[in-house]
Write an enzyme that holds these catalytic residues in place. Structure first.
Site, PDB file in Angstrom:
ATOM      1  N   TYR A  16       0.803  -1.221   0.000  1.00  0.00           N
ATOM      2  CA  TYR A  16       0.000   0.000   0.000  1.00  0.00           C
ATOM      3  C   TYR A  16       0.839   1.277   0.000  1.00  0.00           C
ATOM      4  CZ  TYR A  16      -4.407  -2.430   0.393  1.00  0.00           C
ATOM      5  OH  TYR A  16      -5.514  -3.198   0.103  1.00  0.00           O
ATOM      6  N   LYS A 217       5.964   9.672  13.877  1.00  0.00           N
ATOM      7  CA  LYS A 217       4.919   8.907  13.187  1.00  0.00           C
ATOM      8  C   LYS A 217       4.010   8.176  14.189  1.00  0.00           C
ATOM      9  CE  LYS A 217       2.417   6.656  10.464  1.00  0.00           C
ATOM     10  NZ  LYS A 217       2.457   5.986   9.214  1.00  0.00           N
ATOM     11  N   HIS A 255     -17.436  25.235  20.398  1.00  0.00           N
ATOM     12  CA  HIS A 255     -16.462  25.934  21.240  1.00  0.00           C
ATOM     13  C   HIS A 255     -15.177  26.113  20.419  1.00  0.00           C
ATOM     14  CE1 HIS A 255     -13.408  26.565  24.272  1.00  0.00           C
ATOM     15  NE2 HIS A 255     -14.366  26.807  25.171  1.00  0.00           N
ATOM     16  N   GLY A 268     -10.370   0.672  12.814  1.00  0.00           N
ATOM     17  CA  GLY A 268      -9.828  -0.365  11.934  1.00  0.00           C
ATOM     18  C   GLY A 268      -8.641   0.121  11.132  1.00  0.00           C
ATOM     19  N   CYS A 271      -3.039   0.746  10.635  1.00  0.00           N
ATOM     20  CA  CYS A 271      -2.096   1.753  11.148  1.00  0.00           C
ATOM     21  C   CYS A 271      -2.487   2.196  12.551  1.00  0.00           C
ATOM     22  CB  CYS A 271      -2.076   2.965  10.238  1.00  0.00           C
ATOM     23  SG  CYS A 271      -1.868   2.525   8.528  1.00  0.00           S
ATOM     24  N   ARG A 344      -9.344  -4.671   5.936  1.00  0.00           N
ATOM     25  CA  ARG A 344      -8.324  -5.122   6.895  1.00  0.00           C
ATOM     26  C   ARG A 344      -8.585  -4.545   8.281  1.00  0.00           C
ATOM     27  NH1 ARG A 344      -2.886  -3.595   4.165  1.00  0.00           N
ATOM     28  NH2 ARG A 344      -4.172  -1.860   3.508  1.00  0.00           N
TER      29      ARG A 344
HETATM   30  N1  SAJ Z   1     -12.345   6.787  12.719  1.00  0.00           N
HETATM   31  C1  SAJ Z   1     -13.388   7.000  13.608  1.00  0.00           C
HETATM   32  N2  SAJ Z   1     -13.734   8.284  13.904  1.00  0.00           N
HETATM   33  C2  SAJ Z   1     -13.108   9.359  13.341  1.00  0.00           C
HETATM   34  C3  SAJ Z   1     -12.041   9.134  12.450  1.00  0.00           C
HETATM   35  C4  SAJ Z   1     -11.675   7.823  12.154  1.00  0.00           C
HETATM   36  O1  SAJ Z   1     -13.985   6.052  14.137  1.00  0.00           O
HETATM   37  O2  SAJ Z   1     -13.517  10.500  13.644  1.00  0.00           O
HETATM   38  C5  SAJ Z   1     -11.951   5.395  12.406  1.00  0.00           C
HETATM   39  C6  SAJ Z   1     -12.137   5.035  10.933  1.00  0.00           C
HETATM   40  O3  SAJ Z   1     -13.463   4.658  10.666  1.00  0.00           O
HETATM   41  C7  SAJ Z   1     -11.158   3.893  10.782  1.00  0.00           C
HETATM   42  C8  SAJ Z   1     -10.016   4.288  11.732  1.00  0.00           C
HETATM   43  O4  SAJ Z   1     -10.552   5.258  12.610  1.00  0.00           O
HETATM   44  O5  SAJ Z   1     -11.706   2.673  11.225  1.00  0.00           O
HETATM   45  C9  SAJ Z   1      -8.786   4.860  11.050  1.00  0.00           C
HETATM   46  O6  SAJ Z   1      -9.150   5.693   9.986  1.00  0.00           O
HETATM   47  P1  SAJ Z   1      -8.418   7.074   9.656  1.00  0.00           P
HETATM   48  O7  SAJ Z   1      -9.078   7.665   8.462  1.00  0.00           O
HETATM   49  O8  SAJ Z   1      -8.362   7.940  10.855  1.00  0.00           O
HETATM   50  O9  SAJ Z   1      -6.890   6.678   9.385  1.00  0.00           O
HETATM   51  P2  SAJ Z   1      -6.131   5.583   8.458  1.00  0.00           P
HETATM   52  O10 SAJ Z   1      -5.842   4.390   9.314  1.00  0.00           O
HETATM   53  O11 SAJ Z   1      -6.833   5.368   7.178  1.00  0.00           O
HETATM   54  O12 SAJ Z   1      -4.754   6.392   8.154  1.00  0.00           O
HETATM   55  C10 SAJ Z   1      -3.972   6.863   9.250  1.00  0.00           C
HETATM   56  C11 SAJ Z   1      -3.634   8.351   9.003  1.00  0.00           C
HETATM   57  N3  SAJ Z   1      -3.080   8.938  10.224  1.00  0.00           N
HETATM   58  C12 SAJ Z   1      -3.575  10.091  10.752  1.00  0.00           C
HETATM   59  O13 SAJ Z   1      -4.524  10.666  10.285  1.00  0.00           O
HETATM   60  C13 SAJ Z   1      -2.876  10.602  11.957  1.00  0.00           C
HETATM   61  C14 SAJ Z   1      -2.633   8.481   7.837  1.00  0.00           C
HETATM   62  O14 SAJ Z   1      -2.203   9.828   7.693  1.00  0.00           O
HETATM   63  C15 SAJ Z   1      -1.410   7.558   8.095  1.00  0.00           C
HETATM   64  O15 SAJ Z   1      -0.483   7.648   7.019  1.00  0.00           O
HETATM   65  C16 SAJ Z   1      -1.929   6.138   8.167  1.00  0.00           C
HETATM   66  O16 SAJ Z   1      -2.794   6.049   9.327  1.00  0.00           O
HETATM   67  C17 SAJ Z   1      -0.724   5.211   8.312  1.00  0.00           C
HETATM   68  O17 SAJ Z   1      -0.341   4.611   7.285  1.00  0.00           O
HETATM   69  O18 SAJ Z   1      -0.123   5.153   9.382  1.00  0.00           O
END
Ligand code: SAJ
Length: 425
Positions: A16, A217, A255, A268, A271, A344
């Protein structure tokens, strides 16, 4: 004018992160040799196709392979720069980081290393991993000098440059995101900045050491995990207090210094649900909040399941004479977040699996982003359209195509707040 420092770049691990990065260098007309242990991935890429799903990646790979700038192989070849983008999972109950893929990649590139080469670890890694990699390389090549012993005069330059791109937006974010670059010496960082400058338009910010870059990171993903855990905990508290959590968050976020994230069925992906454990396992007594956040998010699917069981129980009380086998369930969404096909570590998939295996009645799954159900859900029915009727509805992923649909009739567990009260009083 194009920088000719790097005539050939080798990317180890074409998943990825590795494949989009390889394609990006190749799109800048640099020869890229991608290396992967999976023969299927190698063949697919050499046909100009892709084995993963990421918007716009297919056309960039197709063009790069067709023009001869990108090819994949299973055997490492000499290059000026090596980027390691292999998995770094955790193992065991203590969630210890598993660096075996990084170690194997180091062993693979060591025989072809030559003076002046740059080695970058891109995989998300526990603090100290880049130094460990430098140690493995030095051990394998005693004829070369390395930064840990020879500083700026070393033959080989080594840096950590963690990827930070968001799945679903990788091709934009690879170019526009700032990069954090932690070289083992100043010369290492300078060479790494030069490499990324070939396609990165964001800032290439130099960290004082690979350790800072590694921790940076892990901190970014832990920050997000902790904030999502806060929202998830709030959703459980609000359910108990009969308060609409989505309305509450919308109001609290007015706020100027509050910005609460959205609750969901759990966290999920590969990362955010993994990286915080690297901090916890390296500082188990100190990382109390980070550990608790992981536990809160991991427990959320169990709570959602308990709400589904509660709804089935209520339905049966309202319909005496019926049994659980008569209750139909509709599950909306299986992916780990909206508008992707990636399942995943998906909490929605885990919830669906449990319901399909435990519930004796019919189960419908509405998931417009996949063509067939995973084997573990074979006894359910896949619908790409809205189901006509079900007794209990379980909304797990807020896909765009679900929004705007009217609230289904029957009992509803809406883990994403699609049908929450959207109007401010
Ligand atoms: N989620 C929630 N509520 C939210 C935001 C996300 O429940 O308000 C959940 C999502 O549904 C999902 C999980 O969190 O199940 C993760 O989703 P995500 O969109 O927050 O992040 P990832 O895992 O797709 O990508 C993250 C990113 N990290 C950050 O935003 C700090 C990305 O920038 C990183 O490069 C990536 O991890 C990585 O490869 O580490």
């Amino acid at each position: 004018m194009q920088d000719r420092t790097f005539r050939r770049i080798s990317v180890i691990g074409l998943g990825y992160i590795g494949l989009p990065t390889a394609a990006m260098f190749a799109s800048r007309k640099i020869e890229v040799v991608g290396v992967d242990v999976n023969p299927r991935a190698v063949d697919t890429i050499n046909r100009g196709e892709i084995h993963i799903v990421e918007p716009d990646l297919d056309m960039v790979v197709h063009a790069a392979v067709k023009e001869g700038y990108l090819r994949a192989t299973m055997a490492v070849e000499p290059a000026e720069a090596f980027l390691i983008a292999v998995p770094t999972p955790f193992r065991g109950e203590k969630h210890e980081p598993d660096l075996s893929y990084v170690e194997a990649a180091s062993a693979a590139i060591a025989p072809v290393l030559a003076p002046g080469n740059l080695v970058i670890l891109e995989s998300t890694s526990p603090v100290g991993a880049t130094e460990a990699m430098a140690g493995w390389l030095a051990e394998a090549r005693p004829d070369l000098t390395f930064p840990q012993t020879h500083g700026d005069a070393s033959d080989i330059r080594i840096a950590h440059c963690p990827e930070r791109v968001l799945p679903g937006k990788v091709m934009q974010e690879l170019i526009s995101n700032d990069r954090v670059i932690g070289g083992m010496t100043r010369a290492c960082s300078e060479l790494a900045v030069r490499l990324y400058r070939t396609f990165v338009t964001g800032d290439c910010v130099v960290a004082s050491s690979p350790r800072v870059a590694e921790m940076c990171k892990l901190t970014e993903n832990s920050f997000r995990d902790v904030n999502i855990a806060f929202a998830n905990e709030l959703s459980i508290i609000c359910d108990k207090l009969d308060v609409d959590v989505w309305e509450l968050i919308r109001l609290a976020n007015r706020h100027p210094r509050v910005n609460i994230l959205q609750p969901g069925p759990g966290v999920g992906g590969h990362c955010i649900a993994v990286d915080p454990w690297f901090i916890v396992s390296s500082a188990p007594d100190e990382a109390r909040l980070i550990r608790t956040a992981r536990e809160v998010n991991d427990a959320k699917p169990v709570w959602v399941l308990s709400k589904v069981r509660e709804a089935i129980g209520t339905y049966l009380m309202e319909n005496p004479g019926k049994t659980a086998a008569d209750v139909s369930l509709a599950i909306y969404g299986l992916t780990f977040k909206p508008d992707i096909d990636d399942m995943r570590e998906s909490p929605a998939l885990a919830i669906a699996r449990r319901l399909v295996s435990d519930h004796p009645g019919p189960v419908l799954v509405v998931e417009p982003n996949i063509a067939s159900l995973p084997v573990s859900l074979q006894s359910a029915m896949l619908e790409d359209d809205w189901p006509n009727a079900a007794d209990v509805h379980v909304m797990l992923v807020d896909h765009s195509s679900f929004k705007g649909r009217s609230r289904p009739k029957g009992h509803l567990i809406d883990a994403r707040g699609i049908w929450a009260n959207l109007k401010c009083p």
